[in-house]
Design a protein around this motif. Sequence first.
Motif, PDB file in Angstrom:
ATOM      1  N   UNK A  85       0.829  -1.192   0.000  1.00 54.49           N
ATOM      2  CA  UNK A  85       0.000   0.000   0.000  1.00 54.49           C
ATOM      3  C   UNK A  85       0.874   1.258   0.000  1.00 54.49           C
ATOM      4  N   UNK A  86       1.922   1.257   0.816  1.00 50.20           N
ATOM      5  CA  UNK A  86       2.805   2.424   0.863  1.00 50.20           C
ATOM      6  C   UNK A  86       3.552   2.604  -0.447  1.00 50.20           C
ATOM      7  N   UNK A  87       3.946   1.496  -1.061  1.00 51.82           N
ATOM      8  CA  UNK A  87       4.657   1.581  -2.338  1.00 51.82           C
ATOM      9  C   UNK A  87       3.757   2.190  -3.407  1.00 51.82           C
ATOM     10  N   UNK A  88       2.506   1.794  -3.392  1.00 56.77           N
ATOM     11  CA  UNK A  88       1.554   2.338  -4.365  1.00 56.77           C
ATOM     12  C   UNK A  88       1.389   3.842  -4.158  1.00 56.77           C
ATOM     13  N   UNK A  89       1.251   4.280  -2.929  1.00 57.34           N
ATOM     14  CA  UNK A  89       1.093   5.703  -2.623  1.00 57.34           C
ATOM     15  C   UNK A  89       2.365   6.470  -3.013  1.00 57.34           C
ATOM     16  N   UNK A  90       3.513   5.890  -2.733  1.00 53.61           N
ATOM     17  CA  UNK A  90       4.774   6.537  -3.100  1.00 53.61           C
ATOM     18  C   UNK A  90       4.892   6.659  -4.618  1.00 53.61           C
ATOM     19  N   UNK A  91       4.460   5.630  -5.335  1.00 54.51           N
ATOM     20  CA  UNK A  91       4.484   5.669  -6.801  1.00 54.51           C
ATOM     21  C   UNK A  91       3.550   6.758  -7.325  1.00 54.51           C
ATOM     22  N   UNK A  92       2.353   6.849  -6.767  1.00 52.38           N
ATOM     23  CA  UNK A  92       1.391   7.873  -7.179  1.00 52.38           C
ATOM     24  C   UNK A  92       1.906   9.282  -6.869  1.00 52.38           C
ATOM     25  N   UNK A  93       2.522   9.445  -5.715  1.00 53.19           N
ATOM     26  CA  UNK A  93       3.082  10.754  -5.351  1.00 53.19           C
ATOM     27  C   UNK A  93       4.212  11.153  -6.290  1.00 53.19           C
ATOM     28  N   UNK A  94       5.053  10.192  -6.657  1.00 52.56           N
ATOM     29  CA  UNK A  94       6.156  10.477  -7.573  1.00 52.56           C
ATOM     30  C   UNK A  94       5.628  10.817  -8.965  1.00 52.56           C
ATOM     31  N   UNK A  95       4.608  10.090  -9.412  1.00 55.96           N
ATOM     32  CA  UNK A  95       3.999  10.382 -10.713  1.00 55.96           C
ATOM     33  C   UNK A  95       3.373  11.767 -10.719  1.00 55.96           C
ATOM     34  N   UNK A  96       2.675  12.085  -9.648  1.00 61.99           N
ATOM     35  CA  UNK A  96       2.050  13.409  -9.514  1.00 61.99           C
ATOM     36  C   UNK A  96       3.106  14.508  -9.562  1.00 61.99           C
ATOM     37  N   UNK A  97       4.184  14.314  -8.853  1.00 58.79           N
ATOM     38  CA  UNK A  97       5.261  15.314  -8.836  1.00 58.79           C
ATOM     39  C   UNK A  97       5.883  15.475 -10.218  1.00 58.79           C
ATOM     40  N   UNK A  98       6.100  14.361 -10.921  1.00 55.81           N
ATOM     41  CA  UNK A  98       6.676  14.437 -12.273  1.00 55.81           C
ATOM     42  C   UNK A  98       5.734  15.158 -13.233  1.00 55.81           C
ATOM     43  N   UNK A  99       4.444  14.850 -13.162  1.00 50.93           N
ATOM     44  CA  UNK A  99       3.471  15.507 -14.034  1.00 50.93           C
ATOM     45  C   UNK A  99       3.430  17.011 -13.763  1.00 50.93           C
ATOM     46  N   UNK A 100       3.432  17.363 -12.494  1.00 53.91           N
ATOM     47  CA  UNK A 100       3.383  18.782 -12.140  1.00 53.91           C
ATOM     48  C   UNK A 100       4.667  19.490 -12.566  1.00 53.91           C
ATOM     49  N   UNK A 101       5.807  18.855 -12.356  1.00 55.51           N
ATOM     50  CA  UNK A 101       7.081  19.452 -12.778  1.00 55.51           C
ATOM     51  C   UNK A 101       7.113  19.665 -14.283  1.00 55.51           C
ATOM     52  N   UNK A 102       6.575  18.734 -15.036  1.00 54.70           N
ATOM     53  CA  UNK A 102       6.527  18.884 -16.496  1.00 54.70           C
ATOM     54  C   UNK A 102       5.608  20.043 -16.877  1.00 54.70           C
ATOM     55  N   UNK A 103       4.483  20.149 -16.199  1.00 53.61           N
ATOM     56  CA  UNK A 103       3.578  21.271 -16.450  1.00 53.61           C
ATOM     57  C   UNK A 103       4.271  22.598 -16.165  1.00 53.61           C
ATOM     58  N   UNK A 104       4.922  22.708 -15.018  1.00 52.46           N
ATOM     59  CA  UNK A 104       5.604  23.954 -14.636  1.00 52.46           C
ATOM     60  C   UNK A 104       6.723  24.272 -15.625  1.00 52.46           C
ATOM     61  N   UNK A 105       7.463  23.270 -16.043  1.00 57.83           N
ATOM     62  CA  UNK A 105       8.549  23.503 -17.003  1.00 57.83           C
ATOM     63  C   UNK A 105       8.021  24.094 -18.301  1.00 57.83           C
TER      64      UNK A 105
END
Length: 160
Positions: free
Chosen positions: A1-21
């Motif tokens: 469960x924690x791994x899934x949440x960590x994966x989702x958080x990392x994906x969210x951060x990458x998507x947001x960073x790409x948007x900001x870039x």
Amino acid sequence: MRERQAFQDARRAREFEAFVAGAAGRLLHAATLLTAERPADNPRARALLTAALAHTYAAWDRLRGEDPYDRTRQQLALRFARGAWRHHRGHGGVLARLSPQERLILVLRMYEGVAEEQTAALLGLPAERVAAICARAIATALHPPRGPAPTGALSGAAPS
């Protein structure tokens, strides 16, 4: 469960960073136009953009197909409108002669290409009022009022 949440958080951060870039430069320019600061010295614009981006990031998972650029631009406009009394006069920027409302409408309509009806809905104004303010802002930006007449030899004073 924690791994899934960590994966989702990392994906969210990458998507947001790409948007900001991809979007931050244009959004910062819009914020700089709103605050009427110089591009090289724009702390109010940077603070305005940071707050708008923070709001977008907080709502990132709830966007569900909504355009994050549009959401951030709306936040930028609303935050500027709420705090516009603090930014009445510009600080040497290209739109410094305009009132905060004129700057906001001009930037949304002309720089960002937001439709008149959308701008009116965002600001809670009739579309006719938005059109009138935009026309006045364009006229002021293109034909700024003249300053006082020059003094000295040209004004008829005798040379010393």
